[in-house]
Design a protein around this motif. Structure first.
Motif, short mmCIF file in Angstrom:
data_model
loop_
_atom_site.label_atom_id
_atom_site.label_comp_id
_atom_site.label_asym_id
_atom_site.label_seq_id
_atom_site.Cartn_x
_atom_site.Cartn_y
_atom_site.Cartn_z
N ILE B 173 45.49 46.53 52.84
CA ILE B 173 44.33 45.87 53.93
C ILE B 173 43.71 45.66 52.82
CG2 ILE B 173 43.24 45.60 55.62
CD1 ILE B 173 45.76 46.41 57.58
N HIS B 174 43.16 47.10 52.34
CA HIS B 174 42.19 47.30 51.61
C HIS B 174 42.13 46.25 50.74
CE1 HIS B 174 39.18 49.52 49.26
NE2 HIS B 174 39.40 49.17 48.80
N ALA B 175 43.44 46.33 49.76
CA ALA B 175 43.47 45.17 48.84
C ALA B 175 42.87 43.53 48.87
CB ALA B 175 44.90 45.40 48.24
N GLY B 176 43.64 42.94 50.16
CA GLY B 176 42.77 41.79 51.22
C GLY B 176 41.57 41.58 50.63
N ILE B 177 40.35 42.87 51.78
CA ILE B 177 39.34 42.75 51.59
C ILE B 177 38.37 43.16 50.72
CG2 ILE B 177 37.61 44.51 52.11
CD1 ILE B 177 39.23 45.28 54.33
N VAL B 178 38.85 43.59 49.38
CA VAL B 178 38.27 43.76 48.00
C VAL B 178 38.43 42.17 47.66
CG1 VAL B 178 38.84 44.49 45.72
CG2 VAL B 178 38.88 45.83 47.23
N GLU B 179 39.45 41.27 47.62
CA GLU B 179 39.91 40.43 47.26
C GLU B 179 38.90 39.09 47.66
OE1 GLU B 179 43.53 38.01 47.47
OE2 GLU B 179 44.31 39.33 46.32
N GLY B 180 39.08 39.22 49.01
CA GLY B 180 37.72 38.26 50.12
C GLY B 180 37.03 38.69 50.01
N VAL B 181 36.11 39.70 48.87
CA VAL B 181 34.26 40.43 48.74
C VAL B 181 34.23 39.72 47.44
CG1 VAL B 181 32.93 41.49 48.44
CG2 VAL B 181 34.95 42.22 50.76
N LYS B 182 35.72 39.58 46.58
CA LYS B 182 35.24 38.79 45.40
C LYS B 182 34.98 37.66 45.29
CE LYS B 182 37.90 41.63 41.82
NZ LYS B 182 39.30 41.94 41.38
N ALA B 183 35.83 36.95 46.18
CA ALA B 183 35.50 35.55 46.38
C ALA B 183 34.56 34.92 47.71
CB ALA B 183 36.82 34.89 47.11
N HIS B 184 33.91 36.07 47.30
CA HIS B 184 32.71 35.87 48.55
C HIS B 184 31.99 37.16 48.01
CE1 HIS B 184 33.96 32.45 51.31
NE2 HIS B 184 35.59 33.47 50.99
N PRO B 185 30.71 36.09 47.40
CA PRO B 185 30.12 37.84 46.46
C PRO B 185 29.22 37.92 47.54
CG PRO B 185 30.25 36.05 45.02
CD PRO B 185 31.24 35.68 46.22
N GLN B 186 28.50 37.39 48.18
CA GLN B 186 27.33 37.19 49.04
C GLN B 186 27.86 38.35 50.05
OE1 GLN B 186 29.37 35.03 49.44
NE2 GLN B 186 29.14 33.48 51.16
N PHE B 187 28.72 39.28 50.55
CA PHE B 187 29.51 40.15 50.95
C PHE B 187 29.24 41.02 50.01
CE2 PHE B 187 30.81 37.43 53.80
CZ PHE B 187 29.51 36.97 54.74
N GLU B 188 29.26 42.64 50.64
CA GLU B 188 28.86 43.58 49.46
C GLU B 188 29.92 45.23 51.12
OE1 GLU B 188 26.80 47.24 47.79
OE2 GLU B 188 25.89 45.70 48.70
N VAL B 189 30.78 45.66 50.43
CA VAL B 189 31.06 46.72 51.59
C VAL B 189 30.56 47.66 50.46
CG1 VAL B 189 33.08 47.95 52.05
CG2 VAL B 189 33.40 46.18 51.62
N VAL B 190 29.40 48.42 51.97
CA VAL B 190 28.29 49.55 50.82
C VAL B 190 29.06 50.95 51.59
CG1 VAL B 190 26.39 47.97 51.01
CG2 VAL B 190 26.81 49.19 53.63
N ARG B 191 29.84 50.81 52.70
CA ARG B 191 30.05 52.37 52.83
C ARG B 191 31.85 51.99 53.39
NH1 ARG B 191 26.91 53.81 51.46
NH2 ARG B 191 25.43 55.75 52.05
#
Lengths: 321, 338
Positions: B173-191
Motif C-alpha cells: 500500500i505504501h509503495a502505491g502511495i509513493v507511486e501516486g505521489v510520483k505521478a502527482h508531484p504537487q502532493f508531498e507526504v510530510v509525515r
C-alpha cells in the motif's frame, strides 16, 4: 568510569525513578529542538493524556510485580477489551447509567482477578501461564460479547476522558491523584508493607505471620481492577470500545514498571517512576514522529533507547544487597 | 452486436440451465476452506459469509459439501498439516487463505498432484499449480492519491498512516502511495506514522505528530485507522483534513455524521470479507470444467460520497462493509480476466 557508575548508583539509591524522568525530559528537549521550539504545550498536554493510560495499567502491574519473582499479570489486554465493552454496552450512551456501567466493568475486572489468583493458588499454575491462559478465555468472551460493538460513550464520561482545563487533561489530574493514593497505600499502609515484605522474601514474611495468600489475592484483584478502569476510560477516550484496543498495553504495562525503577525481582517499587516511564514511552513516539524516522529504523531506535534506560536502571543491582 | 447477442443468449441459456448443468457437474464435489486465522472482525465476517453462501449452495445441490476449517494458531506448519489432512480426506477442491505466500507451497503441490484444485485468495500462495485471487494493494495506495488529485488539483501536504510494520500489505500500500505521489508531484507526504490498522494506535500516533505537523490537505491510510485519526485531529482542536476511510463501521458512521453536519467529503475502500465466497464460486467453476486463468484480481469494495448510506447498510456494527458474491459474479470475473 567507576566514579560515574557510583554516581549513577547513588542517584538510584535515593531516587530510583529519576532515570525515567530524566529520559523523558531529554527526549522532550530533542523533540522541541527538532520542532523549532514550538508546540511544547500541545506535546505535554497529549503526553499527559496518553500517559494516563500507561500509568493506570502500570500501577496495577507494579503491585503484582512487587509481590515477588515470577508474579506478573498477562491478562491486562483482554481485561481492557472485555471491561471496556461491558461498560459501553451497559451505559448505552446515557449519563445516568455511568455509575452502573462503571461498577459492572470494575466487577468484571475483579472477577478476572479472582480467576487469575484461583488458577495460581488452587491449581498451582505459575502466574505467567495462569494469566496468559485466562487472557485467552477473557479475550474470547470479549469477542462473543463485544462482536460488532461500537457504542458511543456517555457525554459526561467522554468529557472526563478527553476534556481539558487550561490545557491540562482532566483525566491526567485524576490519574495523578490516584497515583498519589496508591503511593500512600504502597509505602504507608499495612497492606503495602506486607506486600513488599512478601516480595523480598515470601518465606520470611509467612513465618512473620503475614497471611501471604490473602495479600497476593488482593494484589491480583487490584491489578485487574486497574486494568478494567483503564478499559472503561480508554473506550470513553477513543469514542467506543474495540476488541483490539488493549493489545499494546501488555508490553507497555510491564515496560513502564521496569523503566520506572521497580525491581523485576519484586519487593522494591515506587509509584512516581510509573508516571515518569509513562511520559517517557509516549514522548518517545512523539520524538520519532517529529523526527520523521521511518518505520524500520523506528523499531530499532525504540528498542535501543529502552535498553539504554533499563541498563542505566540496572546499574543499581548489587547495591541493594 | 452479434457477439453481444450471442453472449446475451448464452447467458440466458446458461441461466435456465444453470442449476441443472452446474449441479450435474459438481453436485457430488466437496470443497474445503482452509483458513489460517479468525481473530478479528474481518476474518469472522469472512467465515460467516462462507457458511451462509456455501450452506445455500449445498442445499441447492450445486456442490456436495463445503466445510470450513480454521487453524488455532496463525502458523504455516499447522496449516500445512491441515492441508495434508484434507488431501487424505479426499476433497475435490481446497479454498485457501494462506498463512504464508511460500511456506505452504509444498503442501499445495501435494494437493495438486493428488488431483485437487487449490484456489488461494487474500493470503495467496506462489505455487504455480494453484489459482490466486489476489488483492491489488498497490492500487489501493495509488487510488487514494488519484482521488485527492481530483479533490485538490493544486495539491498539498499529506499525512500517511502506515500499517503493521514488516508486513507485505503495508509495504505494498505504501509503495502505491509513493507511486501516486510520483505521478502527482504537487502532493508531498510530510509525515509518516504507524497505525497498525488499529483505531486506538492510530489515534495515539496521529496525536503525537500533530504538534509538529504543518497543515495537511489529506490523510492517506490503510483502513482501520481513519476514525482514530479523526479523533486525534478533533481532540487537538484542528480542522479535520480529508481522511481516506477503510470501510469500518466506526469510520463510516463518523463520516456520515460529518457529512450531515458540514458536508464532509471523502471516499472509503477495502476488500469485502465475502471475497471467500468469490473464491468458493471460482473453485466451483473450475470443478465444473471451466477454463479459468490462474491469476485473478479481487475487486475492491469502494464507497463514494453518494453511496455512503447504502455502504453503511452493508456494514455490520463494529465490522467491515461486506458483500457476498454470486456464481454469476465469479463467472464475470473469470471472463473479464481472459
Amino acid at each position: 568510569m567507576t566514579s560515574r557508575l557510583a554516581k549513577f548508583q547513588s542517584i538510584w539509591q535515593s531516587a530510583p525513578y529519576a532515570f525515567a524522568f530524566i529520559g523523558a525530559m531529554v527526549i522532550f528537549a530533542i523533540t522541541l529542538i527538532a520542532n523549532q521550539g514550538s508546540g511544547a504545550g500541545q506535546i505535554v498536554s497529549a503526553a499527559l493524556a496518553f500517559g494516563s493510560f500507561y500509568a493506570l495499567v502500570g500501577i496495577g502491574q507494579m503491585f503484582v510485580i512487587t509481590s515477588g519473582p515470577g508474579n506478573i499479570d498477562l491478562s491486562v489486554p483482554a481485561n481492557i477489551a472485555l471491561s471496556g465493552a461491558v461498560a459501553m454496552s451497559i451505559m448505552g450512551g446515557s449519563d445516568a447509567m455511568i455509575p452502573l456501567g462503571l461498577l459492572a466493568a470494575l466487577g468484571c475486572g475483579a472477577a478476572i482477578g479472582c480467576v487469575n489468583y484461583a488458577l495460581i493458588s488452587v491449581l498451582r499454575i505459575p502466574p505467567i501461564i495462569a494469566t496468559l491462559s485466562s487472557s485467552f478465555v477473557v479475550q474470547s468472551l470479549a469477542i462473543v460479547y463485544g462482536r460488532g460493538l461500537r457504542i458511543t460513550p456517555p457525554p459526561f464520561l467522554a468529557e472526563i476522558a478527553t476534556g481539558r482545563v487550561a490545557g491540562i487533561p482532566i483525566l491526567s489530574v485524576l490519574v495523578i491523584a490516584l497515583a498519589g493514593v496508591m503511593a500512600l497505600v504502597l509505602h504507608r499502609s499495612i497492606y503495602g508493607r506486607f506486600l513488599k515484605a512478601i516480595g523480598q522474601n515470601m518465606n520470611a514474611a509467612s513465618l512473620a505471620g503475614i497471611r501471604v495468600g490473602l495479600v497476593r489475592f488482593g494484589t491480583y484483584v487490584l491489578c485487574a481492577i486497574f486494568a478494567a478502569l483503564c478499559g472503561v476510560l480508554l473506550a470513553a477516550f477513543s469514542g467506543g470500545a474495540s476488541l483490539n484496543m488493549g493489545e499494546e498495553y501488555l508490553l507497555a504495562s510491564i515496560a513502564v514498571v521496569v523503566i520506572g525503577g521497580t525491581s523485576v525481582a519484586g519487593g522494591f517499587s515506587n509509584v512516581s517512576g510509573i508516571w515518569g516511564a509513562a511520559l517517557f514511552l509516549y514522548l518517545l513516539v512523539t520524538m520519532m514522529n517529529t523526527l520523521g524516522v521511518g518505520t524500520g529504523l523506528r523499531q530499532i531506535l525504540t528498542g535501543l533507547i529502552i535498553v539504554a534506560v533499563i541498563t542505566l536502571a540496572g546499574s543499581r543491582r548489587g547495591v541493594r544487597e | 452486436m452479434t457477439y453481444r447477442a450471442i453472449l446475451a443468449a448464452s447467458a440466458a441459456l446458461s441461466f435456465c440451465l444453470a442449476s441443472a448443468a452446474a449441479s450435474a457437474q459438481t453436485a457430488d464435489k466437496s470443497i474445503a476452506l482452509s483458513n489460517n486465522y479468525a481473530g478479528n472482525s474481518w476474518r469472522q465476517a469472512m467465515i460467516n459469509s462462507w457458511e451462509e453462501v456455501t450452506g445455500k449452495a449445498v442445499e441447492d445441490g450445486i456442490v456436495g459439501s463445503a466445510d470450513a476449517f480454521t487453524t488455532a494458531e496463525n502458523s504455516a506448519t499447522e496449516q500445512a498439516a491441515q492441508l495434508q489432512n484434507m488431501i487424505l480426506q479426499g476433497y475435490d477442491a481446497i479454498v485457501l487463505n494462506s498463512a504464508s505466500p511460500t511456506a505452504l507451497n509444498g503442501a499445495v503441490k501435494e494437493a495438486c498432484d493428488a488431483g485437487i484444485t487449490v484456489v488461494s485468495f487474500d493470503g495467496v500462495v506462489t505455487e504455480p499449480c494453484a489459482w490466486r485471487i489476489a488483492v491489488d494493494f498497490k492500487k489501493m495506495g495509488s487510488d487514494q492519491i488519484e482521488y485527492l488529485a481530483e479533490r485538490y488539483p493544486d495539491g498539498g501536504k499529506l499525512l500517511e498512516i502506515r500499517g503493521l510494520p514488516g508486513t507485505s500489505v503495508d509495504e505494498e500500500i505504501h509503495a502505491g502511495i509513493v507511486e501516486g505521489v510520483k505521478a502527482h508531484p504537487q502532493f508531498e507526504v510530510v509525515r509518516e506514522v504507524q497505525g497498525d490498522w488499529t483505531q486506538t494506535v492510530a489515534q495515539k500516533s496521529v496525536a503525537s505528530v500533530l504538534a509538529s505537523l504543518p497543515e495537511v490537505v489529506g490523510v492517506v491510510t490503510q483502513g482501520g485507522d481513519g476514525y482514530g485519526a479523526a479523533q486525534a485531529f478533533k481532540a487537538a482542536g484542528r480542522e479535520v483534513p480529508t481522511i481516506i476511510m477503510g470501510n469500518r463501521h466506526d469510520e463510516l458512521t463518523w463520516w456520515k455524521e460529518q457529512k450531515d453536519a458540514n458536508g464532509y467529503e471523502t471516499f472509503s475502500q477495502s476488500i469485502a470479507p465475502g471475497v471467500s465466497t468469490l473464491a468458493f464460486w471460482v473453485a466451483q467453476q473450475i470443478l465444473d470444467g471451466k477454463d479459468v486463468p490462474k491469476d485473478l484480481v479481487v475487486p475492491t469494495l469502494r464507497i463514494d460520497q453518494d453511496g455512503l448510506a447504502e455502504g453503511l447498510e452493508m456494514t455490520p456494527e463494529g465490522g467491515v462493509t461486506n458483500q457476498e458474491y454470486t456464481q454469476d459474479q465469479a463467472a464475470e470475473l473469470i471472463s473479464s480476466a481472459q
